[in-house]
Motif scaffolding. Structure first.
Motif, PDB file in Angstrom:
ATOM      1  N   GLN A 101      27.278  24.479  27.365  1.00  0.00           N
ATOM      2  CA  GLN A 101      26.265  23.509  26.965  1.00  0.00           C
ATOM      3  C   GLN A 101      24.985  23.700  27.770  1.00  0.00           C
ATOM      4  OE1 GLN A 101      27.586  19.454  27.269  1.00  0.00           O
ATOM      5  NE2 GLN A 101      25.772  18.604  26.307  1.00  0.00           N
ATOM      6  N   ILE A 102      25.132  23.933  29.071  1.00  0.00           N
ATOM      7  CA  ILE A 102      23.970  24.174  29.929  1.00  0.00           C
ATOM      8  C   ILE A 102      23.226  25.427  29.485  1.00  0.00           C
ATOM      9  CG2 ILE A 102      23.284  24.838  32.278  1.00  0.00           C
ATOM     10  CD1 ILE A 102      25.583  23.047  33.288  1.00  0.00           C
ATOM     11  N   GLU A 111      21.166  25.246  26.106  1.00  0.00           N
ATOM     12  CA  GLU A 111      19.843  24.613  26.176  1.00  0.00           C
ATOM     13  C   GLU A 111      18.735  25.640  26.405  1.00  0.00           C
ATOM     14  OE1 GLU A 111      20.233  21.736  29.260  1.00  0.00           O
ATOM     15  OE2 GLU A 111      21.556  20.415  28.088  1.00  0.00           O
ATOM     16  N   LYS A 112      19.105  26.808  26.922  1.00  0.00           N
ATOM     17  CA  LYS A 112      18.150  27.897  27.144  1.00  0.00           C
ATOM     18  C   LYS A 112      18.380  29.056  26.176  1.00  0.00           C
ATOM     19  CE  LYS A 112      16.339  25.800  30.686  1.00  0.00           C
ATOM     20  NZ  LYS A 112      14.961  25.246  30.640  1.00  0.00           N
ATOM     21  N   LEU A 143      26.275  23.307  39.084  1.00  0.00           N
ATOM     22  CA  LEU A 143      25.449  24.468  38.751  1.00  0.00           C
ATOM     23  C   LEU A 143      24.666  24.852  39.995  1.00  0.00           C
ATOM     24  CD1 LEU A 143      24.059  26.427  36.685  1.00  0.00           C
ATOM     25  CD2 LEU A 143      22.377  24.601  36.319  1.00  0.00           C
ATOM     26  N   HIS A 172      20.629  29.005  37.682  1.00  0.00           N
ATOM     27  CA  HIS A 172      20.563  29.644  36.364  1.00  0.00           C
ATOM     28  C   HIS A 172      19.262  30.432  36.300  1.00  0.00           C
ATOM     29  CE1 HIS A 172      20.443  29.276  31.679  1.00  0.00           C
ATOM     30  NE2 HIS A 172      20.698  30.506  32.099  1.00  0.00           N
ATOM     31  N   GLN A 224      31.224  22.760  29.523  1.00  0.00           N
ATOM     32  CA  GLN A 224      29.998  22.239  30.142  1.00  0.00           C
ATOM     33  C   GLN A 224      29.028  23.373  30.452  1.00  0.00           C
ATOM     34  OE1 GLN A 224      30.624  19.901  33.696  1.00  0.00           O
ATOM     35  NE2 GLN A 224      28.460  19.839  34.205  1.00  0.00           N
ATOM     36  N   LEU A 225      29.544  24.484  30.951  1.00  0.00           N
ATOM     37  CA  LEU A 225      28.685  25.629  31.241  1.00  0.00           C
ATOM     38  C   LEU A 225      28.028  26.149  29.967  1.00  0.00           C
ATOM     39  CD1 LEU A 225      27.512  27.828  33.000  1.00  0.00           C
ATOM     40  CD2 LEU A 225      29.688  29.066  32.837  1.00  0.00           C
TER      41      LEU A 225
END
Length: 444
Positions: free
Chosen positions: A135-136, A139-140, A112, A115, A132-133
């Protein structure tokens, strides 16, 4: 070394011991693998992606963008053909690659970079897995508005290279519309950039659109900046099934209404059978917004279906499972004779086209793009369907098929007038034809 090949005659030479040693000096001992060391499923995809006369024995895994650039510089100096990939989940799509000596994977370029939550943008390296992206971003409270094939293993770079959007294109449009910036390594090993990291950046030539769907023929994507969106509070899916003319009317009514679905797909009767539904055709629609809005829109579509004599049902809880199930029917491994094609027609011809496919099929109703799957199909039916698509302002391209089929038929079936322009672009970016030779339209 294990040589992945489909014939004894191999005019393309595998990597020599000296090449192996030099490349190992760039990426380290763990950065170069013999093809015999990788997962058998990955071996099979490589096997199905290259022409019988071509031999490949090595996969290179650069750890950084600088290493990637150095590997490509070395390949150019020694005239080594390159097959780029991420994790290789769609490596077997398109034409059979010829005259390549090594595979370069961006799998380890998976970081990453930035962001910018408030700006709704994210920058990542090309090898980051899509899952995975997401999931990242989750979180926001955000997400990347794509629904690609093999979403568990697909990488960001591979999604761009194949233009793999999925059903969410109804609301969010395609891959090329969501890219804000891109970095890639040219055939001479130089790193080039286009676009930026802000939504309103419009400076420079739009290389993002050029690289989208280029199948690794212009360069190797190393970094991508995306536009992202807030996660919706609620989601519901409506499934209508019944007579095809009624489905066509319901689709037209929906698309011309004030309703705002994020996905609108037509389903063939064979695909409905997998869901234990017996009907000529289906229409599956997803709404995502505030709970009140979603409820009202889903109810309104059900009412439209009832007036047309269609069977309707609402999936409110875990509606993602239904969409995932449909994708699995199309994309799951099957018979060695299976064939998967991408098609495009004008949206008004989508229902008639799906009626003719005689296989598992889905078409994104708003744009007329779709995917068809057969466990086996004769070339006569395939060419007849391609001719139908061509006469309806569209196309039929073979993504996945047995090697003999790809050798016998024109995989892309392109008959437009842009081929010479595409060849000039290829020559400008890759004059020595080192990147994915013969994989794209017109054997570019």
């Amino acid at each position: 070394m294990n040589l992945i090949s489909t014939a004894n005659h191999n005019p393309t030479s595998p990597l020599s011991r000296e090449h192996y040693r030099q490349l190992e000096a760039i990426v380290g001992e763990s950065g170069i693998s013999d093809c015999s060391e990788i997962d058998p499923n990955d071996q099979n995809r490589i096997f199905r992606s290259i022409a019988p006369e071509t031999t490949v024995n090595s996969i290179i895994y650069p750890n950084t963008q600088a290493e990637l650039a150095e590997v490509i510089t070395y390949a150019k100096q020694h005239q080594l053909g390159i097959l780029p990939c991420g994790k290789g989940s769609k490596l077997h799509w398109g034409g059979l690659v010829k005259n390549v000596n090594l595979i370069i994977s961006t799998e380890r370029l998976n970081q990453l970079i930035e962001h910018a939550v408030g700006d709704l943008t994210v920058t990542v390296e090309a090898g980051m897995p899509f899952a995975q992206l997401q999931q990242i971003l989750a979180e926001k409270g955000q997400f990347l508005a794509l629904d690609p094939t093999y979403s568990e293993t697909a990488t960001v770079g591979g999604i761009v290279a194949t233009g793999d959007t999925g059903s969410l294109r109804q609301r969010y449009r395609g891959v090329r519309d969501q890219i804000l910036g891109i970095s890639f390594v040219r055939c001479d090993g130089k790193i080039a950039k286009a676009g930026g990291r802000v939504v309103k950046n419009v400076a420079g030539y739009d290389l993002m659109k050029l690289f989208t769907g280029s199948y690794g023929t212009l360069g190797i994507i190393s970094q991508v900046t995306w536009r992202v969106y807030p996660v919706s509070q609620a989601s519901q899916t409506v499934l209508l099934t019944g007579e095809k003319q009624a489905i066509a009317t319901a689709t037209q009514t929906l698309l011309s209404s004030a309703l705002t679905p994020v996905a609108v797909d037509l389903l063939s009767s064979q695909l409905l059978e997998k869901l234990n539904k017996n009907a000529e055709m289906g229409l599956i629609v997803c709404f995502q917004s505030l709970p009140e809005s979603v409820n009202q829109q889903a109810t309104r579509l059900l009412e439209v279906g009832e007036k047309l004599g269609l069977n309707g049902e609402i999936h409110s809880q875990n509606d993602d499972n239904l969409w995932h199930q449909l994708k699995q029917f199309i994309w799951q491994p099957g018979e060695e004779t299976k064939m998967i094609c991408k098609i495009g027609v004008t949206p008004t011809e989508a229902v008639a086209t799906l009626s003719q496919c005689q296989g598992l099929g889905v078409i994104h109703a708003g744009v007329g793009l779709g995917v068809l799957r057969w466990e086996s199909v004769n070339s006569e039916h395939l060419l007849k369907l391609r001719n139908w698509c061509n006469t309806k302002g569209g196309f039929l391209s073979i993504l996945d098929a047995p090697t003999p089929v790809k050798q016998q038929l024109d995989v892309w079936g392109y008959n437009g007038n842009a081929l010479e322009l595409m060849r000039r672009i290829k020559k400008q970016f890759d004059p020595e034809n080192l990147f994915s030779p013969h994989r794209f339209v017109g054997e570019i």
